[in-house]
Design a protein around this motif. Structure first.
Motif, PDB file in Angstrom:
ATOM      1  N   UNK A 217      38.838  48.227  39.895  1.00 27.72           N
ATOM      2  CA  UNK A 217      37.803  48.680  40.812  1.00 27.72           C
ATOM      3  C   UNK A 217      36.881  47.425  41.113  1.00 27.72           C
ATOM      4  N   UNK A 218      36.793  46.608  39.925  1.00 26.18           N
ATOM      5  CA  UNK A 218      36.067  45.496  40.195  1.00 26.18           C
ATOM      6  C   UNK A 218      36.529  44.399  41.292  1.00 26.18           C
ATOM      7  N   UNK A 219      37.898  44.464  41.383  1.00 24.87           N
ATOM      8  CA  UNK A 219      38.825  43.635  42.173  1.00 24.87           C
ATOM      9  C   UNK A 219      38.623  44.005  43.398  1.00 24.87           C
ATOM     10  N   UNK A 220      38.740  45.473  43.745  1.00 24.59           N
ATOM     11  CA  UNK A 220      38.906  45.944  45.095  1.00 24.59           C
ATOM     12  C   UNK A 220      37.353  45.619  45.732  1.00 24.59           C
ATOM     13  N   UNK A 221      36.506  45.399  45.231  1.00 21.20           N
ATOM     14  CA  UNK A 221      35.105  45.045  45.591  1.00 21.20           C
ATOM     15  C   UNK A 221      34.859  43.507  45.656  1.00 21.20           C
ATOM     16  N   UNK A 222      34.952  43.021  44.590  1.00 21.43           N
ATOM     17  CA  UNK A 222      34.901  41.626  44.474  1.00 21.43           C
ATOM     18  C   UNK A 222      35.968  40.608  45.425  1.00 21.43           C
ATOM     19  N   UNK A 225      36.660  43.132  49.028  1.00 16.07           N
ATOM     20  CA  UNK A 225      35.238  43.426  49.656  1.00 16.07           C
ATOM     21  C   UNK A 225      35.600  45.232  50.211  1.00 16.07           C
ATOM     22  N   UNK A 226      35.926  46.056  49.509  1.00 19.56           N
ATOM     23  CA  UNK A 226      36.175  47.365  49.834  1.00 19.56           C
ATOM     24  C   UNK A 226      34.838  48.176  49.567  1.00 19.56           C
TER      25      UNK A 226
END
Length: 536
Positions: A217-222, A225-226
């Motif tokens: 989940x952290x990677x998806x946003x960081x 940029x999801x």
């Protein structure tokens, strides 16, 4: 702050405290209006600045997103943190990080109010016992109402006085804070949400490999940029696949409708059952005490239908209430199946004229522990944080009303039908309904699926709400190397994820108490500020 604003804030603060019954008990109060994100929207509306109220409420919410109160224990109380901390921060013009720092002291002050209330309420419980012994049954079943005196004194009065009298001093106090102290408080407030996320992960992570969902989940946003909604959908897809391709016997769920359809003679009609249900929902913790916990709510629930169970038989009605004076404590909403079972068994006992007192007490006592664990983990520790995580993602830094509105609607839309279903199933099937819920591995797989969604969403909002940087630079000749930029080129926001995992490690592996963890973060903020190791 003018009088009517302080008055309204104090009323809402009292109604959203943990022992207040007026907003469908904890469902609409403590677990809805009592969440700082929702509190911030209400406070902002009262003070004429909804956006700022939501932004500050969201910052405090991130800090307490993983708050669970198992067995009635209270590690921190968000009521004072929200209903005193948010309005004082709004009127003083302080930023959200200052409000987060202020919330720590206020939350521990709230814990004092919780234990003071629960301690004094034993007086009302003993009064209830005397009323039952003397045959004054109507007075006995109204003890949860009378017992609100303690909660009102411990909540409404401090919140009102702090906002009405303290408001004039806060701007002066904020302006008097030296630059270095303000910098430390700002840095501290920016990293404190990591404790809240770690507290949540403590309850959600069952195996070390589950941390991969958090990292995902952290990677998806960081990295990618999801937005938060696609992140939630990915989490739901993975949870669905986990449940679908695991060995779980769901056939027992079909037995619920089959058994509910069986005809049996009844003393209570649908209206009576709903009356009992609403009395449990509203009054479950209204006179909370260390001696009997939720027993007065069971007595009120049965007291409201006693005339249907034992018409014109005061002795039988008295005996009905007497056998439920004993200690009872469970998670009241997933655990609402238990008072439903009690109601159904008491009705059958009244019909058959058999002495089932020992059996009913044994069943009630045996079930309260398992359902307390299910409720605290599945509802308080998983569902609420997931919904709040999505809401925080929707509000982000914009202060949008979409976040708190989503949380209010989604939470109540799920829990009101669910609690009624559980209560009604318990009533219709007696102790067989509890066996169905606890069998077949159903509960474990649903919990695991929700944990997957929860960890992915929490990983996403970790990078949304915490962005820890380092201010260190290295100079070689004319070349200046920004360490933060170098690290982020390897992995965006890497310091945040490392600090988040370190916080989880201290909390879970080293068994560090929350108070000591706060001291570690304070020390980190002090050292980080003066060495430029950490900046915001």
């Amino acid at each position: 702050m003018i009088f009517w604003q302080a008055l309204l804030i104090a009323i809402f603060g009292y109604c959203s405290s943990i022992y207040s019954p007026w907003a469908i008990g904890l469902l609409g109060g403590w677990y809805t209006m009592g969440r700082p994100l929702v509190s911030g929207m209400i406070i902002g509306a009262i003070l004429g600045d909804i956006q700022t109220g939501i932004i500050i409420g969201a910052a405090i919410q991130a800090m307490y997103i993983g708050l669970v109160t198992p067995g009635g224990s209270m590690p921190a109380d968000v009521n004072f943190a929200a209903w005193i901390g948010i309005p004082l921060a709004v009127i003083s013009g302080a930023d959200s990080t200052y409000a987060v720092s202020l919330s720590i002291a206020l939350s521990f002050l709230g814990v004092v109010a919780v234990y003071a209330t629960a301690s004094f309420n034993s007086v009302f419980v003993h009064k209830m016992d005397r009323y039952i012994t003397n045959g004054q049954l109507e007075k006995a079943i109204n003890i949860p109402v009378v017992g609100q005196i303690t909660n009102f004194v411990c909540r409404f009065i401090p919140i009102f006085l702090a906002n009405y009298l303290g408001a004039q001093f806060v701007p002066t106090m904020v302006s008097a804070i030296p630059e270095w102290l303000g910098g430390i408080l700002t840095l501290l407030g920016s990293i404190l949400p990591l404790i809240g996320f770690a507290l949540l992960m403590q309850y959600v992570v069952k195996k070390k490999v589950d941390l991969l969902y958090y990292l995902f989940g952290f990677i998806l946003v960081a990295v990618f940029k999801a937005p938060i909604i696609p992140v939630v959908l990915v989490g739901l897809l993975l949870a669905f696949m986990d449940i679908k391709y695991s060995q779980v016997d769901l056939s027992s769920l079909k037995m619920i409708d089959q058994k509910k359809s069986e005809n049996r003679f009844k003393l209570l009609d649908q209206k009576d059952v709903r009356k009992a249900y609403w009395n449990w929902q509203f009054w479950t913790l209204s006179v909370q005490n260390f001696e009997r916990m939720e027993a007065p709510a069971i007595i009120r629930m049965l007291g409201k239908v006693k005339d249907k169970l034992y018409p014109n038989d005061k002795d039988a009605q008295k005996a009905l209430l007497e056998r439920h004076e004993a200690f009872f404590n469970t998670e009241p909403y997933i655990g609402s199946i238990i008072p439903g079972i009690v109601l159904g068994m008491e009705e059958q006992s009244a019909i058959t004229k058999e002495n089932s007192a020992d059996l009913i007490s044994s069943i009630k006592t045996a079930l309260m522990g398992p359902f307390a664990g299910i409720g605290d983990s599945l509802y308080v520790g998983t569902l609420i944080p997931i919904l709040l995580s999505i809401a925080l993602g929707l509000s982000s830094e914009s202060g949008s009303v979409m976040g708190p509105i989503f949380y209010v609607l989604a939470h109540l839309a799920i829990m009101l039908p669910l609690t009624w279903f559980l209560f009604k199933s318990g009533y219709s099937m007696g102790m067989d309904s509890a066996q169905l819920v606890l069998s077949g591995g159903i509960k474990d797989k649903i919990t695991q699926g929700m944990n997957i969604v929860g960890l992915i969403v929490v990983g996403a909002i970790t990078t949304m709400y915490v962005n820890v940087k380092t201010g260190l630079t290295f100079t070689q000749g004319d070349m200046v190397i920004d360490l933060n930029s170098a690290l982020n080129s390897l992995f965006p926001n890497i310091i945040t994820i490392l600090l988040g995992l370190a916080t989880y490690y201290l909390l879970v592996n080293k068994k560090m108490k929350i108070g000591y963890l706060f001291l570690v973060f304070i020390a980190l903020a002090v050292v980080g500020y003066f060495t430029n190791l950490l900046v915001v």
